[in-house]
Motif scaffolding. Structure first.
Motif, mmCIF file in Angstrom:
data_model
loop_
_atom_site.group_PDB
_atom_site.id
_atom_site.type_symbol
_atom_site.label_atom_id
_atom_site.label_comp_id
_atom_site.label_asym_id
_atom_site.label_seq_id
_atom_site.Cartn_x
_atom_site.Cartn_y
_atom_site.Cartn_z
ATOM 1 N N HIS A 291 0.825 -1.213 0.000
ATOM 2 C CA HIS A 291 0.000 0.000 0.000
ATOM 3 C C HIS A 291 0.859 1.262 0.000
ATOM 4 O O HIS A 291 0.563 2.228 -0.722
ATOM 5 N N LEU A 292 1.922 1.265 0.783
ATOM 6 C CA LEU A 292 2.810 2.429 0.810
ATOM 7 C C LEU A 292 3.459 2.646 -0.546
ATOM 8 O O LEU A 292 3.563 3.785 -1.045
ATOM 9 N N ASP A 293 3.904 1.569 -1.163
ATOM 10 C CA ASP A 293 4.520 1.635 -2.487
ATOM 11 C C ASP A 293 3.533 2.189 -3.512
ATOM 12 O O ASP A 293 3.895 3.009 -4.366
ATOM 13 N N HIS A 294 2.280 1.749 -3.436
ATOM 14 C CA HIS A 294 1.254 2.233 -4.359
ATOM 15 C C HIS A 294 1.003 3.719 -4.156
ATOM 16 O O HIS A 294 0.921 4.500 -5.131
ATOM 17 N N LEU A 295 0.901 4.143 -2.908
ATOM 18 C CA LEU A 295 0.657 5.561 -2.621
ATOM 19 C C LEU A 295 1.833 6.432 -3.053
ATOM 20 O O LEU A 295 1.644 7.550 -3.550
ATOM 21 N N ALA A 296 3.049 5.906 -2.886
ATOM 22 C CA ALA A 296 4.223 6.664 -3.325
ATOM 23 C C ALA A 296 4.244 6.795 -4.840
ATOM 24 O O ALA A 296 4.545 7.869 -5.384
ATOM 25 N N ALA A 297 3.921 5.718 -5.547
ATOM 26 C CA ALA A 297 3.911 5.758 -7.009
ATOM 27 C C ALA A 297 2.840 6.716 -7.536
ATOM 28 O O ALA A 297 3.006 7.325 -8.599
ATOM 29 N N GLU A 298 1.751 6.855 -6.780
ATOM 30 C CA GLU A 298 0.669 7.753 -7.179
ATOM 31 C C GLU A 298 0.914 9.197 -6.733
ATOM 32 O O GLU A 298 0.107 10.082 -7.015
ATOM 33 N N GLY A 299 2.025 9.431 -6.012
ATOM 34 C CA GLY A 299 2.412 10.790 -5.666
ATOM 35 C C GLY A 299 1.705 11.393 -4.478
ATOM 36 O O GLY A 299 1.749 12.612 -4.278
ATOM 37 N N VAL A 300 1.068 10.556 -3.641
ATOM 38 C CA VAL A 300 0.369 11.119 -2.488
ATOM 39 C C VAL A 300 1.120 10.878 -1.186
ATOM 40 O O VAL A 300 0.759 11.446 -0.151
ATOM 41 N N VAL A 301 2.139 10.030 -1.206
ATOM 42 C CA VAL A 301 3.076 9.947 -0.096
ATOM 43 C C VAL A 301 4.485 10.015 -0.673
ATOM 44 O O VAL A 301 4.705 9.770 -1.860
ATOM 45 N N GLU A 302 5.420 10.361 0.193
ATOM 46 C CA GLU A 302 6.813 10.516 -0.228
ATOM 47 C C GLU A 302 7.680 9.585 0.605
ATOM 48 O O GLU A 302 7.504 9.474 1.824
ATOM 49 N N ARG A 303 8.602 8.905 -0.062
ATOM 50 C CA ARG A 303 9.515 8.012 0.651
ATOM 51 C C ARG A 303 10.842 8.715 0.869
ATOM 52 O O ARG A 303 11.426 9.265 -0.063
ATOM 53 N N ASP A 304 11.312 8.673 2.110
ATOM 54 C CA ASP A 304 12.623 9.209 2.470
ATOM 55 C C ASP A 304 13.384 8.099 3.185
ATOM 56 O O ASP A 304 13.135 7.827 4.360
ATOM 57 N N GLY A 305 14.270 7.439 2.476
ATOM 58 C CA GLY A 305 14.954 6.279 3.036
ATOM 59 C C GLY A 305 13.968 5.135 3.194
ATOM 60 O O GLY A 305 13.390 4.661 2.218
ATOM 61 N N THR A 306 13.744 4.706 4.437
ATOM 62 C CA THR A 306 12.789 3.620 4.686
ATOM 63 C C THR A 306 11.433 4.138 5.146
ATOM 64 O O THR A 306 10.510 3.345 5.329
ATOM 65 N N GLU A 307 11.298 5.453 5.315
ATOM 66 C CA GLU A 307 10.072 6.006 5.874
ATOM 67 C C GLU A 307 9.214 6.684 4.819
ATOM 68 O O GLU A 307 9.717 7.205 3.816
ATOM 69 N N TYR A 308 7.906 6.676 5.066
ATOM 70 C CA TYR A 308 6.929 7.275 4.163
ATOM 71 C C TYR A 308 6.148 8.347 4.921
ATOM 72 O O TYR A 308 5.843 8.187 6.110
ATOM 73 N N ALA A 309 5.797 9.421 4.213
ATOM 74 C CA ALA A 309 5.005 10.490 4.809
ATOM 75 C C ALA A 309 4.050 11.030 3.755
ATOM 76 O O ALA A 309 4.366 11.054 2.561
ATOM 77 N N THR A 310 2.872 11.474 4.188
ATOM 78 C CA THR A 310 1.897 12.023 3.254
ATOM 79 C C THR A 310 2.368 13.381 2.752
ATOM 80 O O THR A 310 2.987 14.153 3.479
ATOM 81 N N THR A 311 2.045 13.656 1.498
ATOM 82 C CA THR A 311 2.410 14.935 0.881
ATOM 83 C C THR A 311 1.196 15.682 0.351
ATOM 84 O O THR A 311 1.314 16.823 -0.084
ATOM 85 N N VAL A 312 0.036 15.049 0.380
ATOM 86 C CA VAL A 312 -1.189 15.637 -0.150
ATOM 87 C C VAL A 312 -2.253 15.593 0.935
ATOM 88 O O VAL A 312 -2.419 14.572 1.611
ATOM 89 N N ASP A 313 -2.976 16.700 1.096
ATOM 90 C CA ASP A 313 -3.987 16.757 2.148
ATOM 91 C C ASP A 313 -5.295 16.083 1.737
ATOM 92 O O ASP A 313 -5.903 15.343 2.510
ATOM 93 N N ASP A 314 -5.755 16.340 0.514
ATOM 94 C CA ASP A 314 -7.049 15.830 0.054
ATOM 95 C C ASP A 314 -6.797 14.668 -0.903
ATOM 96 O O ASP A 314 -6.440 14.871 -2.069
ATOM 97 N N ILE A 315 -6.983 13.455 -0.416
ATOM 98 C CA ILE A 315 -6.659 12.256 -1.193
ATOM 99 C C ILE A 315 -7.938 11.498 -1.517
ATOM 100 O O ILE A 315 -8.726 11.161 -0.624
#
Length: 328
Positions: A291-315
């Motif tokens: 799920h994290l990989d899918h969200l990162a590929a869709e541009g709504v979360v960002e991966r920094d090293g091993t961690e993921y964080a949201t980058t979009v408020d309205d998803i």
């Protein structure tokens, strides 16, 4: 067609093998390589007047040991041809390069997911302690999507449906009351097949699996025969329910990131599933990673090293995780 019910005390239990009688007796999936399952296979064949030596073909839905483990010894006893999708053929046959490549990506993923030392040791011991369940080496015939295999008195059509495994394939056939298929673990009647941890070789595992669910639903099968438990009489509806489950899980993953800040796959998994043991130490963070990989590929979360964080408020999760239409 005859269903042979197989025990399975190692993984999730209640496996199925299927005998297609006729001019070319064919067995679909074979169960894990344990003494009790050997007895189940022999007993199931004997109950309908067949022996292992009568088999001319063995068809495998995917490479996991609870579907392929006995293939080598059954082939040695029957001289049956063994068919499996080309993406899984190397692992099933025991090709050293294919096995090593799978282990390499496994080690890399475990580090990326952030699995702590204690659970990692437990998982590694579990996996290494069950190598023998893969059984003997197999001489395989690779198949591709759209190929046809003579089975019984008819044919099976290969329908490649990756996600749970890279080579996972259904095998469709004409039945007396419509079109049916053996589907392995593409869809299951009770559980949702693991995505992300079950086969670490799959790129974009969630997207790949959702595409396969849509393709299965679009085929309009009247009934399918899964690798575990009972037949599914409305496979398109089941595919839809599983996709909706992943839509809900995507929402939960986003909630974890929003509430707890940047997190790796192991941390997200802990919030989703709690404490894990043995094979679930693989499946839990694997599912979170998908799920994290899918969200990162869709541009709504960002991966920094091993961690993921949201980058979009309205998803719009409904748009990110499509659900196939049910065609009945």
């Amino acid at each position: 067609m005859e269903r042979i019910r197989l025990g399975n005390t190692v993984f999730e239990g209640r496996n199925n093998a299927y005998l297609i009688p006729g001019d070319r007796p064919t067995l679909v999936d074979v169960g894990v390589a344990t003494a009790s399952v050997r007895r189940d296979v022999r007993g199931g064949l004997d109950a309908v007047g067949y022996e292992i030596a009568d088999l001319d073909a063995i068809v495998l839905t995917h490479w996991h040991a609870d579907h392929t483990g006995l293939a080598g010894e059954l082939q040695a006893e029957s001289d049956a041809s063994v068919y499996v999708h080309a993406a899984d053929a190397g692992i099933v046959s025991g090709d050293p390069d294919a096995v090593a490549a799978e282990r390499d990506i496994r080690e890399r993923r475990f580090e990326e997911w952030g699995i702590p030392d204690g659970p990692l040791d437990e998982l590694t011991s579990f996996l290494d302690g069950h190598d023998e369940l893969q059984g003997e080496r197999v001489d395989v015939t690779p198949v591709e999507d759209g190929d046809r295999i003579t089975a019984g008195d008819g044919e099976l059509e290969v329908v490649h449906l990756p996600g749970h495994a890279a080579g996972l394939s259904a095998f469709s056939f004409d039945a007396s009351d419509g079109r049916e298929a053996f589907v392995g673990d593409v869809i299951l009647p009770k559980y949702t097949p693991n995505v992300g941890g079950a086969d670490l070789r799959v790129d974009r595992p969630l997207e790949t699996y959702l595409d396969s669910l849509a393709r299965l639903a679009d085929r309009g099968f009247d009934r399918v025969w899964p690798g575990h438990r009972d037949p599914i009489d409305d496979p398109a509806a089941r595919a839809r329910a599983i996709a909706e489950h992943h839509r809900d899980r995507t929402r939960r993953v986003l909630s974890v990131l929003n509430e707890h800040g940047p997190a790796d796959a192991w941390t997200v998994s802990a919030h989703l599933f709690g404490d894990l043991s043995n094979i679930h130490i693989l499946h839990g963070p694997g599912e979170a990673f998908a799920h994290l990989d899918h969200l990162a590929a869709e541009g709504v979360v960002e991966r920094d090293g091993t961690e993921y964080a949201t980058t979009v408020d309205d998803i719009d999760v409904d748009e990110l995780v499509p659900v196939p239409e049910t065609k009945r």
